[in-house]
Design an enzyme around this catalytic site. Structure first.
Site, PDB file in Angstrom:
ATOM      1  N   SER A 138     -11.259  -0.814  -0.812  1.00 41.00           N
ATOM      2  CA  SER A 138      -9.958  -0.784  -0.149  1.00 41.00           C
ATOM      3  C   SER A 138     -10.072  -1.153   1.322  1.00 41.00           C
ATOM      4  O   SER A 138      -9.136  -1.685   1.914  1.00 41.00           O
ATOM      5  CB  SER A 138      -9.337   0.614  -0.239  1.00 41.00           C
ATOM      6  N   ASN A 194     -14.053   0.533  -7.055  1.00 41.99           N
ATOM      7  CA  ASN A 194     -15.107   1.437  -6.583  1.00 41.99           C
ATOM      8  C   ASN A 194     -15.851   2.160  -7.696  1.00 41.99           C
ATOM      9  O   ASN A 194     -16.307   3.283  -7.512  1.00 41.99           O
ATOM     10  CB  ASN A 194     -14.502   2.474  -5.641  1.00 41.99           C
ATOM     11  N   ASP A 211      -1.268   1.552  18.054  1.00 40.50           N
ATOM     12  CA  ASP A 211      -2.062   0.361  17.785  1.00 40.50           C
ATOM     13  C   ASP A 211      -1.403  -0.556  16.757  1.00 40.50           C
ATOM     14  O   ASP A 211      -1.867  -1.680  16.548  1.00 40.50           O
ATOM     15  CB  ASP A 211      -3.459   0.754  17.283  1.00 40.50           C
ATOM     16  N   VAL A 259      -5.776 -14.685  -6.977  1.00 42.81           N
ATOM     17  CA  VAL A 259      -6.024 -13.500  -6.162  1.00 42.81           C
ATOM     18  C   VAL A 259      -7.474 -13.511  -5.695  1.00 42.81           C
ATOM     19  O   VAL A 259      -8.394 -13.703  -6.490  1.00 42.81           O
ATOM     20  CB  VAL A 259      -5.737 -12.204  -6.945  1.00 42.81           C
ATOM     21  N   ASP A 300       0.833  -1.196   0.000  1.00 38.28           N
ATOM     22  CA  ASP A 300       0.000   0.000   0.000  1.00 38.28           C
ATOM     23  C   ASP A 300       0.871   1.251   0.000  1.00 38.28           C
ATOM     24  O   ASP A 300       2.005   1.225  -0.492  1.00 38.28           O
ATOM     25  CB  ASP A 300      -0.942  -0.037   1.218  1.00 38.28           C
ATOM     26  N   HIS A 313      -3.749   6.066   3.680  1.00 34.42           N
ATOM     27  CA  HIS A 313      -4.456   4.864   3.237  1.00 34.42           C
ATOM     28  C   HIS A 313      -3.867   3.570   3.785  1.00 34.42           C
ATOM     29  O   HIS A 313      -4.571   2.726   4.348  1.00 34.42           O
ATOM     30  CB  HIS A 313      -4.456   4.836   1.708  1.00 34.42           C
ATOM     31  N   ASN A 339      -4.451  -4.019  22.877  1.00 32.62           N
ATOM     32  CA  ASN A 339      -3.545  -3.456  23.880  1.00 32.62           C
ATOM     33  C   ASN A 339      -4.176  -2.359  24.719  1.00 32.62           C
ATOM     34  O   ASN A 339      -3.482  -1.552  25.333  1.00 32.62           O
ATOM     35  CB  ASN A 339      -2.293  -2.914  23.172  1.00 32.62           C
TER      36      ASN A 339
END
Length: 488
Positions: free
Chosen positions: A417, A330, A193, A369, A184, A226, A239
């Protein structure tokens, strides 16, 4: 980034989190005059813009060496070679490079050659670019802005409830032995996080002409939130901070394949697939389409050569144990009944062209894929989501998804995405409880365990197929709980 011409790639629900793209220039200064070695039939031409190419040959060191010789004889520079898949990435200012690289004895080894873009290379010639610095990550949303989640917000994650990840976590949060690649725009590995699960050793930046760059910090985002958002959906840590990912116990690595202008050129994607194959990744997520063509048509010499080079890279990754998961796109487009494309090429001037089903959305439509469509909280197809009977494999939440943003922030984004990393996370959980499974086992498992989802009660002629397998949801909405049950 908008949900129009750029479709699936790097979509965002909030303007503050959307990418801003700049179109690459149509030409650049010539860097070198192509040369004609002694005995060659190649005639030196006036230099044109600097362009990158894929050169395909047989997959062996010997054949690749001959292809490299042909590249040099045609006035090109070898950028990167992949003997294991028979692909050479080359660069040249020779406007006749496609023809000249086939000239001479070594040129006979070239099976196909194609330009990877329609605009001139913006990274500069190979060897001129400085290595990426270990810059600080870009700042995300500040406290109190938009949908910032300053405190633990797992209760707001409707998406995890829809795919039953909250129930799956009672069985397992995932294994530390499982590694997921976030192919990405980069991942903020300092996010509280994400830091607990981040694997810097196996992270890389592929945006410098597709050459792997392991400079520390080069995998971080520079212009886009992104990749960090995608990473949080896959594996935000359990956590006591912020949110929880689908597989909060697995490791993630950043494979940066999106440049600062928002483009994912073929050489970047190929670099990412091969890197994942050779660095122990079990699952990779690809929430993008490869630029500059929304659909790559094999009856065009350039596009056909690129389609083949990327196909080889994906197949290599699969053979090396990597399951690739990708977003469907999209454009609210039927991928099983292609007719026209008016958004490509997106790095120069788009044209309207007739296409058919031999024109592929890369990488999502390649064999091996997993293609993921998007759902809303009501389990309906997201209005933006691409669809297609026997093209969509499974569906997952993608509308207004809460996840991590650079700089320690949180926010919502929408797009396929956002759907794809849910499925990548489910695959990571499945790999955790079935560590001996390979990519094809995981693929079968994802399909088998998906919850059958019927077409809308109000008939929609676009939703063809059955409840078990249809154009909107494929074989159903991903089910993390069934994925971690051992007795099936």
């Amino acid at each position: 980034m908008s949900l129009t011409s750029r479709t699936r790639r790097l979509t965002a629900g909030l303007a503050v989190a959307a990418l801003t793209l700049t179109t690459a220039g149509a030409a650049s200064a010539a860097y070198a005059m192509p040369y004609a070695p002694a005995g060659s039939t190649v005639t030196a031409a006036e230099p044109g813009p600097l362009m990158n190419y894929v050169v395909n040959t047989k997959a062996s060191p010997g054949h690749v060496r001959k292809a490299e010789n042909a590249v040099k004889a045609a006035g090109g520079t070898v950028v990167e070679s992949y003997a294991r898949i028979g692909v050479v990435v080359a660069q040249s200012t020779n406007p006749d490079f496609r023809t000249d690289v086939r000239a001479g004895r070594d040129g006979r080894e070239v099976q196909s050659v194609g330009a990877t873009r329609t605009a001139a290379v913006s990274e500069g010639p190979v060897g001129s670019a400085a290595k990426a610095s270990a810059q600080a990550p870009t700042k995300g949303l500040a406290a109190g802005e938009a949908t910032m989640a300053a405190d633990p917000d797992e209760a707001k994650q409707w998406d995890m409830v829809q795919i039953k990840a909250d129930q799956a976590h009672k069985v397992t949060d995932g294994s530390r032995q499982v590694l997921v690649g976030i192919n990405d725009s980069g991942v903020d590995d300092t996010h509280p996080d994400l830091a607990p699960n981040f694997d810097a050793r196996n992270s890389v930046n592929c945006t410098g002409n597709g050459v792997p760059d392991t400079t520390p910090g080069g995998w971080r985002p520079t212009t886009s939130a992104h990749g960090t958002h995608v990473a949080g959906t896959v594996a935000a840590a359990r956590n006591g901070v912020g949110i929880v990912g689908v597989a909060p116990g697995v490791r993630i690595a950043s494979v940066k394949v999106v440049n600062d202008d928002g483009y994912i050129y073929p050489e970047y994607a190929i670099c990412g697939f091969v890197w994942a194959a050779e660095h122990g990744m079990d699952v990779t997520n690809h929430s993008y389409f490869i630029d500059p063509w929304q659909f790559w048509c094999d009856d065009n010499a350039d596009q056909g050569a690129v389609q083949e080079a990327v196909r080889r890279a994906v197949a290599y990754a699969t053979d090396r144990g990597v399951l690739s998961v990708a977003a469907a796109g999209n454009s609210n487009y039927d991928l099983s009944n292609k007719t026209t494309d008016s958004s490509s090429p997106n790095d120069s001037t788009a044209v309207t062209r007739q296409i058919d089903n031999d024109c592929l959305d890369l990488p999502t439509e390649l064999p091996g894929v997993i293609t993921v469509a998007s759902t809303t909280q009501a389990k309906a197809k997201s209005g933006f989501s691409n669809f297609g009977l026997h093209t969509i494999d499974v569906a997952a939440p993608g509308s207004s998804i809460l996840s991590t943003l650079p700089g320690g922030g949180y926010g919502t984004m929408s797009g396929t995405s956002m759907a794809s990393p849910h499925v990548a996370g489910v695959a990571a959980l499945m790999k955790s409880v079935h560590p001996w499974w390979g990519p094809r086992d995981l693929e079968r498992g994802l399909r088998k365990q998906a919850d059958d989802t019927a077409c809308p009660a109000t008939p929609d002629p676009r939703c063809t197929g059955t409840t078990a397998d249809n154009a909107f949801y494929g074989e159903g909405i991903a089910d993390a709980l069934d994925a971690v049950r051992r007795g099936w």
